[in-house]
Design an enzyme around this catalytic site. Structure first.
Site, PDB file in Angstrom:
ATOM      1  N   LEU A  75       1.693  -1.344   6.286  1.00 38.67           N
ATOM      2  CA  LEU A  75       2.086  -0.008   6.429  1.00 38.67           C
ATOM      3  C   LEU A  75       2.606   0.682   5.238  1.00 38.67           C
ATOM      4  O   LEU A  75       3.415  -0.133   4.720  1.00 38.67           O
ATOM      5  CB  LEU A  75       3.103   0.206   7.854  1.00 38.67           C
ATOM      6  CG  LEU A  75       3.538   1.811   8.064  1.00 38.67           C
ATOM      7  CD1 LEU A  75       2.471   2.551   8.423  1.00 38.67           C
ATOM      8  CD2 LEU A  75       4.586   1.622   8.974  1.00 38.67           C
ATOM      9  N   HIS A  76       2.234   1.862   4.590  1.00 38.11           N
ATOM     10  CA  HIS A  76       2.608   2.468   3.478  1.00 38.11           C
ATOM     11  C   HIS A  76       2.613   3.971   3.699  1.00 38.11           C
ATOM     12  O   HIS A  76       1.528   4.570   4.226  1.00 38.11           O
ATOM     13  CB  HIS A  76       2.047   1.822   2.364  1.00 38.11           C
ATOM     14  CG  HIS A  76       0.375   2.029   2.172  1.00 38.11           C
ATOM     15  ND1 HIS A  76      -0.301   1.011   2.992  1.00 38.11           N
ATOM     16  CD2 HIS A  76      -0.199   2.969   1.504  1.00 38.11           C
ATOM     17  CE1 HIS A  76      -1.556   1.316   2.520  1.00 38.11           C
ATOM     18  NE2 HIS A  76      -1.364   2.376   1.620  1.00 38.11           N
ATOM     19  N   LEU A  77       3.398   4.296   3.341  1.00 36.88           N
ATOM     20  CA  LEU A  77       3.565   5.995   3.202  1.00 36.88           C
ATOM     21  C   LEU A  77       3.366   6.522   1.834  1.00 36.88           C
ATOM     22  O   LEU A  77       4.273   6.171   0.939  1.00 36.88           O
ATOM     23  CB  LEU A  77       5.202   6.463   3.740  1.00 36.88           C
ATOM     24  CG  LEU A  77       5.447   8.109   3.836  1.00 36.88           C
ATOM     25  CD1 LEU A  77       4.311   8.770   4.935  1.00 36.88           C
ATOM     26  CD2 LEU A  77       6.676   8.293   3.993  1.00 36.88           C
TER      27      LEU A  77
END
Length: 202
Positions: free
Chosen positions: A109-111
Protein backbone atom coordinates in the site's frame (compact mmCIF):
# COMPACT_ATOMS: atom_id res chain seq x y z
CA UNK A 1 29.31 -37.86 -17.96
CA UNK A 2 29.19 -35.91 -14.71
CA UNK A 3 26.47 -33.38 -14.18
CA UNK A 4 27.42 -29.88 -13.12
CA UNK A 5 26.16 -29.00 -9.65
CA UNK A 6 23.13 -26.72 -9.68
CA UNK A 7 23.34 -23.33 -8.01
CA UNK A 8 20.73 -23.12 -5.28
CA UNK A 9 19.13 -20.17 -3.59
CA UNK A 10 21.26 -20.90 -0.52
CA UNK A 11 24.47 -20.42 -2.46
CA UNK A 12 26.12 -17.38 -0.84
CA UNK A 13 27.67 -16.39 -4.16
CA UNK A 14 24.30 -16.11 -5.95
CA UNK A 15 23.15 -12.48 -6.28
CA UNK A 16 19.93 -11.63 -4.45
CA UNK A 17 17.23 -10.56 -6.88
CA UNK A 18 13.89 -8.89 -6.28
CA UNK A 19 10.88 -8.80 -8.55
CA UNK A 20 10.26 -5.24 -9.76
CA UNK A 21 6.78 -5.22 -8.21
CA UNK A 22 8.30 -5.60 -4.74
CA UNK A 23 10.72 -2.74 -5.30
CA UNK A 24 8.99 -0.51 -2.74
CA UNK A 25 9.96 -2.88 0.05
CA UNK A 26 13.60 -2.41 -0.93
CA UNK A 27 13.19 1.36 -1.31
CA UNK A 28 11.76 1.61 2.22
CA UNK A 29 15.19 0.56 3.50
CA UNK A 30 17.20 2.83 1.20
CA UNK A 31 18.69 5.78 3.17
CA UNK A 32 19.03 7.78 -0.07
CA UNK A 33 15.25 7.63 -0.62
CA UNK A 34 13.91 7.69 2.93
CA UNK A 35 12.55 11.08 4.01
CA UNK A 36 11.06 10.31 7.42
CA UNK A 37 9.40 7.58 9.44
CA UNK A 38 7.44 7.00 12.60
CA UNK A 39 6.02 3.96 14.33
CA UNK A 40 3.36 3.46 11.62
CA UNK A 41 4.76 4.64 8.27
CA UNK A 42 7.85 5.26 6.17
CA UNK A 43 8.04 8.18 3.72
CA UNK A 44 10.29 7.86 0.69
CA UNK A 45 10.98 9.86 -2.44
CA UNK A 46 9.54 8.14 -5.49
CA UNK A 47 12.48 6.54 -7.30
CA UNK A 48 11.01 7.66 -10.63
CA UNK A 49 9.24 10.91 -9.71
CA UNK A 50 6.55 12.20 -12.05
CA UNK A 51 6.88 15.79 -10.76
CA UNK A 52 9.40 18.02 -9.00
CA UNK A 53 8.16 16.66 -5.66
CA UNK A 54 6.81 13.12 -5.51
CA UNK A 55 6.66 11.25 -2.21
CA UNK A 56 5.25 7.88 -1.22
CA UNK A 57 3.84 7.20 2.24
CA UNK A 58 3.98 3.48 3.03
CA UNK A 59 2.68 1.63 6.09
CA UNK A 60 4.97 -0.61 8.08
CA UNK A 61 2.04 -3.02 8.32
CA UNK A 62 2.06 -5.60 5.53
CA UNK A 63 -0.91 -4.39 3.46
CA UNK A 64 -0.44 -5.32 -0.23
CA UNK A 65 -2.63 -2.58 -1.75
CA UNK A 66 -5.49 -0.14 -1.24
CA UNK A 67 -7.92 -2.98 -2.03
CA UNK A 68 -6.72 -4.96 0.98
CA UNK A 69 -7.62 -2.13 3.36
CA UNK A 70 -10.36 -2.96 5.88
CA UNK A 71 -12.41 -0.95 8.35
CA UNK A 72 -9.86 -1.75 11.04
CA UNK A 73 -7.24 0.16 8.99
CA UNK A 74 -9.21 3.43 9.09
CA UNK A 75 -6.90 5.08 11.65
CA UNK A 76 -3.84 4.07 9.61
CA UNK A 77 -5.25 5.58 6.42
CA UNK A 78 -6.10 8.80 8.26
CA UNK A 79 -2.56 8.90 9.65
CA UNK A 80 -1.09 8.39 6.18
CA UNK A 81 -3.23 11.27 4.92
CA UNK A 82 -2.03 13.52 7.75
CA UNK A 83 1.60 12.66 7.01
CA UNK A 84 0.97 13.47 3.34
CA UNK A 85 -0.51 16.86 4.21
CA UNK A 86 2.47 17.65 6.43
CA UNK A 87 4.83 16.91 3.53
CA UNK A 88 3.09 19.50 1.34
CA UNK A 89 3.70 22.21 3.96
CA UNK A 90 7.41 22.02 3.12
CA UNK A 91 6.64 23.33 -0.38
CA UNK A 92 4.18 26.17 0.14
CA UNK A 93 4.58 27.52 -3.41
CA UNK A 94 3.32 24.26 -4.92
CA UNK A 95 -0.06 22.58 -5.19
CA UNK A 96 -0.26 18.86 -4.48
CA UNK A 97 -2.39 15.81 -5.16
CA UNK A 98 -2.65 13.19 -2.42
CA UNK A 99 -4.11 9.80 -3.26
CA UNK A 100 -3.89 6.26 -4.60
CA UNK A 101 -3.88 4.61 -8.01
CA UNK A 102 -6.96 2.53 -8.77
CA UNK A 103 -4.70 -0.25 -10.10
CA UNK A 104 -1.40 -0.09 -8.21
CA UNK A 105 1.59 -1.42 -10.12
CA UNK A 106 3.73 -1.99 -7.02
CA UNK A 107 3.19 -4.22 -4.02
CA UNK A 108 2.66 -2.58 -0.61
CA UNK A 109 0.00 0.00 0.00
CA UNK A 110 1.36 3.45 -0.88
CA UNK A 111 -0.04 6.96 -0.85
CA UNK A 112 1.17 9.35 -3.57
CA UNK A 113 1.95 12.92 -2.55
CA UNK A 114 2.81 14.67 -5.81
CA UNK A 115 3.18 18.31 -6.87
CA UNK A 116 0.99 19.38 -9.77
CA UNK A 117 3.78 20.94 -11.85
CA UNK A 118 4.43 17.46 -13.33
CA UNK A 119 7.79 18.73 -14.55
CA UNK A 120 9.92 15.58 -14.57
CA UNK A 121 11.92 13.52 -17.07
CA UNK A 122 10.20 10.40 -15.68
CA UNK A 123 6.79 11.60 -16.87
CA UNK A 124 6.92 10.00 -20.30
CA UNK A 125 3.64 8.42 -21.34
CA UNK A 126 -0.06 9.13 -21.57
CA UNK A 127 -0.60 6.44 -18.97
CA UNK A 128 1.69 8.23 -16.54
CA UNK A 129 -0.26 11.43 -17.05
CA UNK A 130 -3.73 9.94 -16.87
CA UNK A 131 -2.89 7.92 -13.77
CA UNK A 132 -2.76 11.22 -11.85
CA UNK A 133 -5.18 13.48 -13.71
CA UNK A 134 -8.27 11.29 -14.25
CA UNK A 135 -10.58 9.38 -11.86
CA UNK A 136 -7.99 6.60 -12.01
CA UNK A 137 -6.38 8.64 -9.22
CA UNK A 138 -8.35 8.09 -6.02
CA UNK A 139 -8.05 11.12 -3.77
CA UNK A 140 -7.08 10.33 -0.21
CA UNK A 141 -9.87 12.39 1.32
CA UNK A 142 -12.49 10.50 -0.72
CA UNK A 143 -10.99 7.13 0.22
CA UNK A 144 -10.90 8.00 3.93
CA UNK A 145 -14.50 9.26 3.82
CA UNK A 146 -15.69 6.15 2.01
CA UNK A 147 -14.03 3.84 4.54
CA UNK A 148 -15.46 5.81 7.45
CA UNK A 149 -19.00 5.97 6.09
CA UNK A 150 -19.35 2.55 4.42
CA UNK A 151 -16.78 0.46 6.24
CA UNK A 152 -15.26 -0.73 2.97
CA UNK A 153 -13.89 0.57 -0.32
CA UNK A 154 -15.66 0.23 -3.64
CA UNK A 155 -13.26 -1.00 -6.27
CA UNK A 156 -13.18 0.72 -9.66
CA UNK A 157 -14.24 -1.60 -12.48
CA UNK A 158 -11.33 -2.81 -14.60
CA UNK A 159 -12.93 -1.51 -17.79
CA UNK A 160 -13.36 1.93 -16.21
CA UNK A 161 -9.72 1.95 -15.09
CA UNK A 162 -8.58 1.10 -18.60
CA UNK A 163 -10.80 3.78 -20.08
CA UNK A 164 -9.37 6.42 -17.75
CA UNK A 165 -5.80 5.51 -18.69
CA UNK A 166 -6.66 5.73 -22.39
CA UNK A 167 -8.34 9.13 -22.11
CA UNK A 168 -6.97 11.69 -24.63
CA UNK A 169 -4.42 14.08 -23.17
CA UNK A 170 -5.85 17.15 -21.47
CA UNK A 171 -4.23 19.78 -19.28
CA UNK A 172 -5.27 19.47 -15.64
CA UNK A 173 -5.42 23.25 -15.23
CA UNK A 174 -7.12 24.47 -18.41
CA UNK A 175 -8.96 23.24 -21.50
CA UNK A 176 -5.83 22.68 -23.60
CA UNK A 177 -5.72 19.28 -25.36
CA UNK A 178 -2.14 18.63 -26.52
CA UNK A 179 -1.53 16.13 -29.31
CA UNK A 180 1.30 14.30 -27.57
CA UNK A 181 3.41 14.23 -24.41
CA UNK A 182 6.19 16.60 -25.59
CA UNK A 183 3.53 19.16 -26.50
CA UNK A 184 1.82 18.66 -23.15
CA UNK A 185 5.06 19.11 -21.23
CA UNK A 186 5.82 22.34 -23.05
CA UNK A 187 2.31 23.58 -22.32
CA UNK A 188 2.60 22.76 -18.60
CA UNK A 189 5.38 25.32 -18.30
CA UNK A 190 2.85 28.08 -18.92
CA UNK A 191 1.22 27.19 -15.60
CA UNK A 192 4.40 27.49 -13.55
CA UNK A 193 4.71 30.65 -11.41
CA UNK A 194 7.69 31.93 -13.37
CA UNK A 195 8.24 30.19 -16.69
CA UNK A 196 11.13 32.36 -17.84
CA UNK A 197 14.23 30.36 -18.77
CA UNK A 198 12.49 27.11 -17.85
CA UNK A 199 12.64 24.17 -20.23
CA UNK A 200 10.64 20.96 -19.85
CA UNK A 201 12.53 18.18 -18.09
CA UNK A 202 12.51 15.59 -20.88
Amino acid sequence: MKRKPKTTSTDVTAPKRHHWATGLLVSMEDPALKVKEDDKVVVIKDKYPKAQFHYLVLPKANIPSIWHVKKENENLLNHMADVGKDLTKQHKDFEFLIGYHAVPSMQRLHLHVISTDFNSPCLKTKYHWNSFTTPFFLHSEDICNQLREKGELQRLKSEDSAEHLNTPLKCHKCSETPKNMPELKRHLLSHLPDQRNIVPLK
